[in-house]
Design an enzyme around this catalytic site. Structure first.
Site, short mmCIF file in Angstrom:
data_model
loop_
_atom_site.label_atom_id
_atom_site.label_comp_id
_atom_site.label_asym_id
_atom_site.label_seq_id
_atom_site.Cartn_x
_atom_site.Cartn_y
_atom_site.Cartn_z
N ARG A 187 -3.18 5.97 2.88
CA ARG A 187 -3.48 4.87 1.94
C ARG A 187 -4.04 5.34 0.60
O ARG A 187 -4.90 4.69 0.01
CB ARG A 187 -4.46 3.86 2.58
CG ARG A 187 -3.98 3.23 3.84
CD ARG A 187 -2.74 2.35 3.65
NE ARG A 187 -2.24 1.95 4.96
CZ ARG A 187 -1.33 2.64 5.64
NH1 ARG A 187 -0.77 3.72 5.13
NH2 ARG A 187 -0.94 2.24 6.82
N SER A 236 -5.27 -5.53 5.81
CA SER A 236 -6.36 -4.81 6.48
C SER A 236 -7.52 -4.59 5.52
O SER A 236 -7.33 -4.08 4.41
CB SER A 236 -5.87 -3.43 6.96
OG SER A 236 -4.85 -3.61 7.90
N GLU A 306 -10.56 -0.53 3.00
CA GLU A 306 -9.23 -0.21 2.45
C GLU A 306 -9.01 -1.03 1.17
O GLU A 306 -8.42 -0.55 0.21
CB GLU A 306 -8.14 -0.54 3.47
CG GLU A 306 -6.75 -0.25 2.94
CD GLU A 306 -5.66 -0.37 3.99
OE1 GLU A 306 -5.88 0.06 5.15
OE2 GLU A 306 -4.59 -0.90 3.66
C1 LIG Z 1 -0.51 -10.15 4.56
C2 LIG Z 1 -0.68 -8.73 4.09
C3 LIG Z 1 -0.11 -7.68 4.80
C4 LIG Z 1 -0.27 -6.37 4.37
N1 LIG Z 1 0.29 -5.37 5.11
C5 LIG Z 1 0.14 -4.09 4.70
C6 LIG Z 1 0.71 -3.01 5.46
O1 LIG Z 1 1.38 -3.21 6.48
N2 LIG Z 1 0.52 -1.74 5.01
C7 LIG Z 1 -0.19 -1.48 3.87
O2 LIG Z 1 -0.35 -0.31 3.53
N3 LIG Z 1 -0.75 -2.48 3.15
C8 LIG Z 1 -0.60 -3.76 3.52
N4 LIG Z 1 -1.16 -4.76 2.79
C9 LIG Z 1 -1.96 -4.43 1.58
C10 LIG Z 1 -1.17 -4.44 0.26
O3 LIG Z 1 -0.10 -5.34 0.31
C11 LIG Z 1 -0.65 -3.05 -0.11
O4 LIG Z 1 -1.69 -2.12 -0.25
C12 LIG Z 1 0.16 -3.12 -1.43
O5 LIG Z 1 0.87 -1.95 -1.59
C13 LIG Z 1 -0.73 -3.35 -2.66
O6 LIG Z 1 0.11 -3.59 -3.78
P1 LIG Z 1 -0.31 -4.58 -4.93
O7 LIG Z 1 0.78 -4.58 -5.94
O8 LIG Z 1 -0.67 -5.90 -4.37
O9 LIG Z 1 -1.58 -3.84 -5.51
P2 LIG Z 1 -2.95 -4.47 -5.99
O10 LIG Z 1 -3.65 -5.09 -4.84
O11 LIG Z 1 -2.72 -5.32 -7.18
O12 LIG Z 1 -3.72 -3.15 -6.42
C14 LIG Z 1 -4.08 -2.16 -5.48
C15 LIG Z 1 -4.50 -0.91 -6.25
O13 LIG Z 1 -3.36 -0.36 -6.88
C16 LIG Z 1 -3.56 -0.28 -8.30
N5 LIG Z 1 -2.28 -0.55 -8.95
C17 LIG Z 1 -1.42 -1.58 -8.70
N6 LIG Z 1 -0.32 -1.45 -9.45
C18 LIG Z 1 -0.49 -0.33 -10.20
C19 LIG Z 1 0.31 0.34 -11.18
N7 LIG Z 1 1.51 -0.10 -11.57
N8 LIG Z 1 -0.21 1.46 -11.74
C20 LIG Z 1 -1.42 1.92 -11.40
N9 LIG Z 1 -2.22 1.34 -10.49
C21 LIG Z 1 -1.75 0.23 -9.89
C22 LIG Z 1 -4.62 -1.32 -8.62
O14 LIG Z 1 -5.32 -0.97 -9.81
C23 LIG Z 1 -5.49 -1.21 -7.37
O15 LIG Z 1 -6.38 -0.12 -7.47
C24 LIG Z 1 -1.02 -6.08 3.20
C25 LIG Z 1 -1.59 -7.16 2.47
C26 LIG Z 1 -1.42 -8.46 2.90
C27 LIG Z 1 -2.04 -9.58 2.12
#
Ligand SMILES: Cc1cc2nc3c(=O)[nH]c(=O)nc-3n(C[C@H](O)[C@H](O)[C@H](O)COP(=O)(O)OP(=O)(O)OC[C@H]3O[C@@H](n4cnc5c(N)ncnc54)[C@H](O)[C@@H]3O)c2cc1C
Length: 318
Positions: A187, A236, A306
């Site tokens: 992660r 998570s 996380e």
């Molecule tokens: C229902 C549900 C199920 C999920 N299942 C999983 C799973 O199975 N496995 C898993 O690993 N995660 C899971 N997640 C967590 C999440 O979806 C992942 O971590 C996802 O990859 C985060 O992406 P995001 O675009 O929403 O990032 P954000 O939440 O917007 O940001 C997360 C981090 O990434 C940074 N970031 C985002 N985009 C960029 C960019 N373009 N450049 C630089 N930094 C950036 C942000 O600054 C922040 O630090 C789940 C979440 C939910 C709500």
């Protein structure tokens, strides 16, 4: 009585940001609407950016005015404070939502913008018979967020399909990093703070579409049966400690269903916290603290969050 000057009263800064072509600027923009948990106070400067040129210009303004900067993806792995985020919050849109697929023998190269939705990518790949991303169905993140978080599930993770990453470093320099130049771990992608991921190249395999679809359906079924649905959440909340599961430990500590305000440890999966409606970030944080301290007391294990805590927190949380 004088009203206190707000940072968003900085007229030259507002002018500089608003005059960049390909940018939509909103002041004091509530962030709850951009997060999967539906929680989060206002961003001073919420900046939606449509192109690489606009991004370069915005980063220049941000540096010149020494504004703190944070990048918001789809907001599915963050807990944004009720007080919100000081400084600039950048949200990629427009040309950062493009995808191109290139077949090369038995493999496929996918060139995809950082703002592209992971689930959309997974479904398109399955329809085309491209395998390697089925495990990611149901992850509501953007490609950039998934890369930064090295998102993973069911024994796979983003690292396994990444070939190269295009980014802009905190000083505004464009970079292309090959997989060998990146350091992925559980992660995490260990990119320096302030790096903006703009585009990612992935390598998938060609297979029978029916086979890819069957795998996808199997994993969707698994996810549906094990994860809460119906209430906003951030997936998570804690990392799994080595050799164990955060959800198992929180459940064993007797905290399933435990509530603070409108935030609740999910009945279906104890590593999820759900927003029952109107939960505050402070409620979620307090619930996480309760889970951490009970798991520490009972099992001597320190759970590591996380989700990323973002924004301005009261001092007891910082
Ligand atoms: C229902 C549900 C199920 C999920 N299942 C999983 C799973 O199975 N496995 C898993 O690993 N995660 C899971 N997640 C967590 C999440 O979806 C992942 O971590 C996802 O990859 C985060 O992406 P995001 O675009 O929403 O990032 P954000 O939440 O917007 O940001 C997360 C981090 O990434 C940074 N970031 C985002 N985009 C960029 C960019 N373009 N450049 C630089 N930094 C950036 C942000 O600054 C922040 O630090 C789940 C979440 C939910 C709500």
């Amino acid at each position: 009585m004088f009203a206190m000057a707000k940072i968003t009263d900085d007229v030259p800064l507002v002018h500089d940001l608003a005059s960049v072509p390909g940018v939509r600027l909103r002041l004091d923009e509530p962030l709850a609407r951009y997060t999967s948990m539906k929680i989060g106070g206002p961003a001073d400067y919420f900046i939606e950016v449509d192109s690489g040129a606009a991004l370069a210009a915005v980063l220049g303004v941000v540096r010149r005015h020494q504004l703190p900067l944070w990048l918001l993806g789809n907001g599915s792995n963050v807990l944004i404070s009720d007080r919100g985020v000081r400084g600039a919050v950048i949200h990629l849109a427009g040309s950062f939502k493009k995808v191109e697929w290139r077949e090369a023998g038995a493999t496929v190269e996918v060139e995809v913008g950082a703002a592209y939705a992971v689930t959309q990518l997974v479904r398109q790949a399955a329809r085309k018979g491209y395998a390697g991303l089925e495990w990611a169905e149901g992850i509501p993140g953007s490609v950039g967020g998934a890369l930064v978080m090295n998102a993973g599930a069911y024994g796979s993770e983003f690292e396994k399909v990444v070939e190269r990453v295009e980014a802009v470093d905190p000083d505004g320099h464009a970079l292309v990093l090959t997989k060998a130049q990146m350091t992925f771990s559980y992660r995490d992608s260990h990119l320096p703070a302030g790096t903006v991921v703009t585009r990612v190249w992935l390598r998938l395999r060609r297979e029978e579409a029916a086979q890819v679809d069957a795998k996808l359906r199997e994993l969707v079924g698994k996810r549906k049966s094990s994860q809460p649905s119906g209430f906003p959440n951030s997936g998570s909340m804690f990392r799994n400690p080595p050799g164990d599961f955060a959800g198992r430990l929180i459940q064993a500590a007797g905290l399933k269903g435990h509530r603070v305000g409108q935030a609740q440890i999910a009945q279906r999966h104890a590593n999820f916290i759900v927003n029952l409606g109107g939960a505050k970030a402070a409620d979620v944080r307090q619930l996480m603290e309760a889970a951490r301290s009970e798991v520490r007391r009972r099992f001597n294990i320190d759970l590591v969050p996380e989700v990323k805590f973002v924004g301005e927190w009261p001092t007891e949380h910082s």
